[in-house]
Scaffold this motif. Structure first.
Motif, PDB file in Angstrom:
ATOM      1  N   ALA A  62       0.821  -1.219   0.000  1.00 56.41           N
ATOM      2  CA  ALA A  62       0.000   0.000   0.000  1.00 56.41           C
ATOM      3  C   ALA A  62       0.854   1.269   0.000  1.00 56.41           C
ATOM      4  CB  ALA A  62      -0.930   0.000   1.213  1.00 56.41           C
ATOM      5  N   GLY A  63       2.180   1.105  -0.002  1.00 57.59           N
ATOM      6  CA  GLY A  63       3.070   2.265   0.026  1.00 57.59           C
ATOM      7  C   GLY A  63       3.029   3.014   1.336  1.00 57.59           C
ATOM      8  N   TRP A  66       7.558   2.589   3.610  1.00 56.93           N
ATOM      9  CA  TRP A  66       8.737   3.387   3.281  1.00 56.93           C
ATOM     10  C   TRP A  66       8.536   4.086   1.941  1.00 56.93           C
ATOM     11  CZ3 TRP A  66      10.493   1.794  -1.379  1.00 56.93           C
ATOM     12  CH2 TRP A  66      10.257   0.461  -1.744  1.00 56.93           C
ATOM     13  N   ARG A  67       9.286   5.150   1.765  1.00 58.54           N
ATOM     14  CA  ARG A  67       9.268   5.881   0.493  1.00 58.54           C
ATOM     15  C   ARG A  67      10.700   6.116   0.044  1.00 58.54           C
ATOM     16  NH1 ARG A  67       5.421   8.986   3.565  1.00 58.54           N
ATOM     17  NH2 ARG A  67       3.280   8.503   2.933  1.00 58.54           N
ATOM     18  N   GLU A  68      10.939   5.873  -1.218  1.00 55.80           N
ATOM     19  CA  GLU A  68      12.270   6.116  -1.774  1.00 55.80           C
ATOM     20  C   GLU A  68      12.406   7.602  -2.085  1.00 55.80           C
ATOM     21  OE1 GLU A  68      14.317   4.918  -5.894  1.00 55.80           O
ATOM     22  OE2 GLU A  68      13.849   3.180  -4.626  1.00 55.80           O
ATOM     23  N   THR A  69      13.526   8.171  -1.693  1.00 57.77           N
ATOM     24  CA  THR A  69      13.747   9.588  -1.955  1.00 57.77           C
ATOM     25  C   THR A  69      15.229   9.824  -2.221  1.00 57.77           C
ATOM     26  OG1 THR A  69      13.339  11.824  -1.113  1.00 57.77           O
ATOM     27  CG2 THR A  69      14.120  10.200   0.474  1.00 57.77           C
ATOM     28  N   GLU A  70      15.572  11.018  -2.628  1.00 59.55           N
ATOM     29  CA  GLU A  70      16.966  11.352  -2.910  1.00 59.55           C
ATOM     30  C   GLU A  70      17.404  12.526  -2.053  1.00 59.55           C
ATOM     31  OE1 GLU A  70      17.349  12.093  -7.088  1.00 59.55           O
ATOM     32  OE2 GLU A  70      17.598   9.958  -7.563  1.00 59.55           O
ATOM     33  N   ALA A 159       7.406   5.956   6.162  1.00 59.68           N
ATOM     34  CA  ALA A 159       6.089   6.549   5.913  1.00 59.68           C
ATOM     35  C   ALA A 159       5.320   6.727   7.217  1.00 59.68           C
ATOM     36  CB  ALA A 159       5.292   5.663   4.955  1.00 59.68           C
ATOM     37  N   VAL A 160       5.796   6.082   8.278  1.00 65.22           N
ATOM     38  CA  VAL A 160       5.118   6.164   9.576  1.00 65.22           C
ATOM     39  C   VAL A 160       5.648   7.332  10.398  1.00 65.22           C
ATOM     40  CG1 VAL A 160       4.612   4.950  11.732  1.00 65.22           C
ATOM     41  CG2 VAL A 160       4.702   3.680   9.573  1.00 65.22           C
ATOM     42  N   THR A 161       6.980   7.466  10.464  1.00 63.38           N
ATOM     43  CA  THR A 161       7.576   8.494  11.324  1.00 63.38           C
ATOM     44  C   THR A 161       8.206   9.647  10.555  1.00 63.38           C
ATOM     45  OG1 THR A 161       9.748   7.403  11.379  1.00 63.38           O
ATOM     46  CG2 THR A 161       8.105   6.709  13.018  1.00 63.38           C
ATOM     47  N   GLY A 162       8.506   9.427   9.273  1.00 66.49           N
ATOM     48  CA  GLY A 162       9.169  10.465   8.489  1.00 66.49           C
ATOM     49  C   GLY A 162      10.680  10.456   8.628  1.00 66.49           C
ATOM     50  N   LYS A 163      11.226   9.610   9.497  1.00 63.12           N
ATOM     51  CA  LYS A 163      12.675   9.554   9.687  1.00 63.12           C
ATOM     52  C   LYS A 163      13.357   8.967   8.452  1.00 63.12           C
ATOM     53  CE  LYS A 163      12.722   7.316  13.663  1.00 63.12           C
ATOM     54  NZ  LYS A 163      13.255   6.705  14.908  1.00 63.12           N
TER      55      LYS A 163
END
Length: 240
Positions: A62-63, A66-70, A159-163
């Protein structure tokens, strides 16, 4: 339904420790051990899942895990470059300030040598403010270190904590350590504080069908050491 000798031993230990355990509680204990079920509570959602793997798989699909970022990594600004015409040098550490890379290089070198831990020279108990100054291009050239270009790195945010974490595995490790709590299967159906995830609820309902529980009782009845417990459950059912 078959109950192994090892499982019979586990059940006997459980019943001796929990003398007032009813049939459903005992059956759920058996089910948890037999199927190696480890229900977990996802604290933020206040929802109970079959197990950790099922929760992680659900959140990933469901995404919501975690989210992949740069991120862009900048390296330290050059202290001296091709346009520098005058430098101030700390004799204790080699720290250098250029007249075109620092707004106040002379003040900066004063502050630096005044607080430099490697500066062991004292005058009247205070660190001496000794430093070198050079306008020689050949000396200045020795201090020119080309700055590395910024680099872009792929990282992962929770995606839960933003860390931010270096890998997906690190996100999952942090999640399992801080966002979930194991809960015994025997406590799941009777609690009313948390929602039970739909597929897990269906699983429990299927396993609590009357014919399934009857099969469990019949299997236990074949072992004489369980006769007193089975008799007690049947009596409770008859009087209940």
């Amino acid at each position: 339904m078959q109950i192994t000798d090892n499982m019979e031993e586990e059940l006997l230990k459980f019943l001796k420790k929990n003398k007032k355990a009813d049939l459903i509680t005992t059956y759920l204990f058996f089910l948890e051990k037999k199927l190696k079920i480890k229900p977990i509570l996802f604290i933020r959602e206040k929802k109970i899942y079959y197990g950790k793997d099922e929760l992680i798989k659900s959140l990933e699909s469901a995404g919501k895990l975690w989210r992949e970022t740069e991120i862009k990594i900048q390296f330290q600004k050059e202290s001296v470059n091709d346009q520098t015409t005058k430098i101030y040098i700390c004799p204790f550490t080699g720290k250098v300030f250029g007249n075109n890379t620092h707004p106040n290089p002379q003040d900066a070198i004063y502050d630096w040598v005044s607080n430099c831990p490697e500066n062991t020279e004292r005058s009247d108990g205070l660190r001496v403010k000794r430093f070198f100054v050079s306008e020689d291009p050949e000396v200045i050239k020795n201090y020119i270190v080309k700055r590395r270009a910024p680099i872009t790195k792929t990282v992962y945010s929770s995606a839960v904590t933003g860390k931010l974490f270096n890998s997906k595995a690190a996100v999952i490790d942090d999640f399992t350590q801080n966002q979930i709590k194991f809960i015994p299967l025997v406590d799941v159906p009777t609690q009313n504080r948390f929602e039970i995830e739909e597929s897990f609820l269906t699983f429990i309902q299927d396993k609590l069908q009357e014919d399934v529980i009857t099969g469990f009782v019949e299997a236990l009845s074949k072992a004489p050491e369980f006769n007193s417990f089975v008799g007690g459950w049947l009596e409770e059912e008859a009087t209940g």
